[in-house]
Structure formats: C-alpha cells, structure tokens
Design an enzyme around this catalytic site. Structure first.
Site, PDB file in Angstrom:
ATOM      1  CG  HIS A 194      -3.602  -5.825  -8.943  1.00 32.59           C
ATOM      2  ND1 HIS A 194      -2.478  -6.587  -9.351  1.00 32.59           N
ATOM      3  CD2 HIS A 194      -3.276  -5.609  -7.848  1.00 32.59           C
ATOM      4  CE1 HIS A 194      -2.015  -7.384  -8.594  1.00 32.59           C
ATOM      5  NE2 HIS A 194      -2.376  -6.602  -7.329  1.00 32.59           N
ATOM      6  CE  LYS A 207       5.589   1.010  -1.339  1.00 27.58           C
ATOM      7  NZ  LYS A 207       4.633  -0.040  -1.661  1.00 27.58           N
ATOM      8  CB  SER A 245       1.081   4.300 -11.660  1.00 22.34           C
ATOM      9  OG  SER A 245       1.648   3.765 -10.541  1.00 22.34           O
ATOM     10  CG  HIS A 300      -1.924  -1.167   1.287  1.00 22.81           C
ATOM     11  ND1 HIS A 300      -2.627  -1.440   2.103  1.00 22.81           N
ATOM     12  CD2 HIS A 300      -2.672  -2.064   0.171  1.00 22.81           C
ATOM     13  CE1 HIS A 300      -3.691  -2.602   1.772  1.00 22.81           C
ATOM     14  NE2 HIS A 300      -3.213  -2.772   0.757  1.00 22.81           N
ATOM     15  CG  PHE A 301       1.639   3.157  -3.412  1.00 21.91           C
ATOM     16  CD1 PHE A 301       1.239   4.194  -4.039  1.00 21.91           C
ATOM     17  CD2 PHE A 301       1.498   2.082  -3.994  1.00 21.91           C
ATOM     18  CE1 PHE A 301       0.603   4.112  -5.115  1.00 21.91           C
ATOM     19  CE2 PHE A 301       0.996   1.869  -5.341  1.00 21.91           C
ATOM     20  CZ  PHE A 301       0.548   2.865  -5.787  1.00 21.91           C
TER      21      PHE A 301
END
Length: 403
Positions: free
Chosen positions: A328, A402, A311, A167-168
């Site tokens: 994903h 993070k 991304s 998760h970030f």
C-alpha cells in the site's frame, strides 16, 4: 542488493509467504506475524515489502481467516485508501509558484480533526456521489456498534475531510508529463468509533480469553457479533470511499479556480485497509488487507511513497500466492516519535525541496527518511517469476497537503 526470489517463508511460520527479506523486518513485527499465523482460524498470510509493526496486525500483511474475522487486524481506519485522477494538464501548465493552489485546496478541504460546517456529501455536484451518500446516511441507524447513534452528526460533517497523520492530498506529474491529483484518507472518526466498540466486544468473548495477544481476538462465523461487525465494517468502507470521492470533487474545484482550462479523466481508486470475502485454495475466507491493495489481474492500484518521493500507478498481475495483493506504500522504517527525535525541520526542508508543502515541526514525523525506499519496495513486487504488479507510471510529487 539481495536477489532472493520471492516469496520466502518466515522462519518458524512456513504458512507465511513474504515479499520481503525476514532479516529486514523488525523482530517485533516478525513475532506479530507468527502470532497471527498460529491462530487456529488463520488459513494463510502474505506479507508485502512495506511490512512493519502495526497495532492489531502487522502493516503490510494480508490475512485470510476461515470462519472468523479479527476486528483489530483492519483496525480503526477502516477503508483507508487512495484515489487519483488524471488531468488534461501538463507540467508546463502549472504556475511556477504553487502556493496559491495549495492554499485553495486547504480552504475547501478541512484538515486534521476538523469538519465541514455544511454537508458537502449530501450536496455533491456528482449525482452518483450524492445518491450514494444519501443511501449511506439513510443506513446510519442500522449500524450495530454499541453507543454509535450520537455520532451521526459528526460523521455527516466529516465526510469529505482529510484527517492527519500520513493522509495527504497531492498534485503530481507522471512519466508522460501529465498532471494527476491524488489523495489518501479513510473513514475518519466514525470508522474509529465503529472499530473500537467492536474490538472491545471481541475481547470479552470466551474463546478469546486465552490468546497471547488481546489484539488477536476474533468473531466467529454464525455469531451475532460477527454478523454485526461485518455489517458495520462494510458500511465504514463505503463511507471511506465516499469520503474520498467528495474530497476529490472539492479538490478539483480548487484546481479549476487556479487553472480553469483543466478537464479530468481517468480515475484510479482503491482501499488498502479493509475486509473482503474471497476464495483461495477452494476455501472461502475473510481476507483482511492491513496496509495492502488488491492486485487481481488487471486491477489498477496506487502505491504512494512519502512527502517528496512520489508514488506509482500499478496494474495487478493476479498473483494468487500473494492472495491477489500488493503493497500500500513504502512503509515506515521508523516510528513517528523516532523520526521527531532523529530529524530537524532543516532536514525536512532539504528532503522536500521542489515540493510545495508544509515544512514545519508539525509534519516532521512524515519526513521522507522516516519511510522505506519506495524504489526497493516496487522492485520487490515487480521482479522475478511471481511479480505482484507491473508499473503503469510513476508520479512525481510537486504539491503536498498534510493535515
């Protein structure tokens, strides 16, 4: 690079359609896919190019079941997904040193296992978010997972928190030099608690006792157990959505503190670990996207890479052979323990050069080299005669938080 036209079939499981080369998928993940496909309730399985071995089901798989659902497939991080917001800023508006912005974000968003001291979801500035959070927690008592009632306090206080692992929170710059804020998180501890209780129930049911893998246990349509699970999983998916919305509001406040001229525009948001009721081949099915986003025609989605690799914002092409799905993310190419054995902190510093982020042993298992090549993953689903998505823009990471 191979030029195979996707999809291809998985050897030994012709009902599995793959947007990945089988020889590039570890044998254990291939067998996991075969086991899932062989279940009498499985209608179809689609496999994304970020595929790798997972707990309960293969990460990067889309599983359509008739009259059944496997709670271990979506697993414990119910509703995990991404949200991104485009800002009015360009890269030249950002300060040369982004550390103060990262510290500001980390001060307002609890990381790892931590929670808020107050209840930001119930006092959110956005009235729609606040109202949705109120409805969500008003419905807490209706949850049907065993022994869940004493988790409400923690659930309320963790809403608007990041968690750990992959998760970030990131600040990124797109192809047109516009700055975006994006984040990745899910349903936190309450999703885990809901999932574990229902998974334990599924494993005790008589029709599941002869399965080759305990994680393939299913609930059957018409049963009280399936009704209870679907009620709770949809609640957890909404919790995850609101969790990201509250976090994004907090992150925006932190950005405003450093860059008061900023305004916020387009929002892209998507689950990539969730359950949905859909229809394919004129059959009503329950679809589990385990590490996959919905990519119906025109759907906007987010496909992240890793710390340092950026991304993509994508638009779905509505490919029904993939059950309107896409990857994903880049997907792991090695386990966390293998990454810690293979790389050093010096490697992490080198691979995250130019990104304001933690560069210590605590996040070594998130090093970019532990993930697959993002460009190859995107290429596999944007080329050929049956693409899954088209690229809207690439996002270059300049700051990463993070847990």
């Amino acid at each position: 690079m191979m030029t195979t036209e996707f999809p291809v079939s998985l050897p030994g499981a012709p009902q599995v359609s793959m947007w990945a080369h089988p020889e590039d998928v570890e044998p254990a993940a291939q067998q996991q896919l075969r086991n899932i496909a062989a279940l009498p309730w499985t209608h179809r399985v689609s496999v994304m190019p970020d595929v790798h071995l997972g707990k309960g089901a293969t990460v990067g798989s889309v599983i359509a079941m008739k009259q059944a659902v496997a709670p271990s497939a979506v697993g414990v991080d119910i509703g995990c997904g991404m949200t991104a917001v485009q800002t009015s800023l360009t890269s030249s508006d950002l300060p040369d040193d982004l550390r103060s912005l990262r510290m500001g974000i980390e001060q307002v968003v609890p990381l790892g296992p931590h929670a808020h001291e107050g209840t930001p979801a119930l006092s959110a500035k956005d009235r729609q978010v606040r109202a949705a959070a109120q409805r969500l927690f008003d419905g807490f008592a209706s949850l049907r997972a065993p022994r869940i009632a004493d988790r409400e306090f923690r659930a309320v206080h963790q809403c608007g928190t990041l968690g750990g692992g992959n998760h970030f929170i990131e600040v990124t710059v797109d192809d047109n030099d516009q700055v975006w804020v994006m984040l990745h998180s899910g349903s936190r501890n309450i999703g885990k608690e809901i999932a574990e209780r229902h998974i334990a129930t599924a494993r005790t049911l008589e029709h599941n006792l002869g399965l080759p893998d305990r994680d393939l246990a299913v609930f059957l349509a018409g049963s009280e157990e399936m009704s209870a699970y679907l009620h709770d999983v949809y609640w957890a998916q909404e919790y995850a959505r609101i969790n990201r919305a509250v976090m994004m509001e907090l992150v925006q406040q932190a950005v405003v503190q450093v860059l008061p001229q900023v305004t916020f525009g387009q929002v892209v948001s998507c689950h990539h670990n969730y359950i949905s009721e859909e229809t394919y081949d004129d059959v009503d099915v329950i679809v589990t996207r385990k590490g996959a986003i919905r990519a119906g025609r025109g759907d906007l989605g987010l496909i992240p890479g890793s710390m340092g690799t950026g991304s993509y914002v994508v638009r779905g092409m509505g490919n029904t052979s993939a059950m309107n799905s896409a990857s994903h993310g880049a997907g792991r190419r090695m386990s966390r323990s293998a990454a810690r054995r293979t790389f050093t902190v010096e490697d992490l510093v080198s691979q995250t050069a130019g990104v304001e982020c933690r560069k210590d042993a605590g996040v070594l298992d998130e090093i970019p080299s532990s993930y697959k090549d993002l460009e190859a993953v995107i290429e596999a689903q944007t080329s050929g005669e049956q693409p899954l998505v088209e690229v809207v823009t690439r996002l270059r990471t300049v700051l990463c938080v993070k847990g």
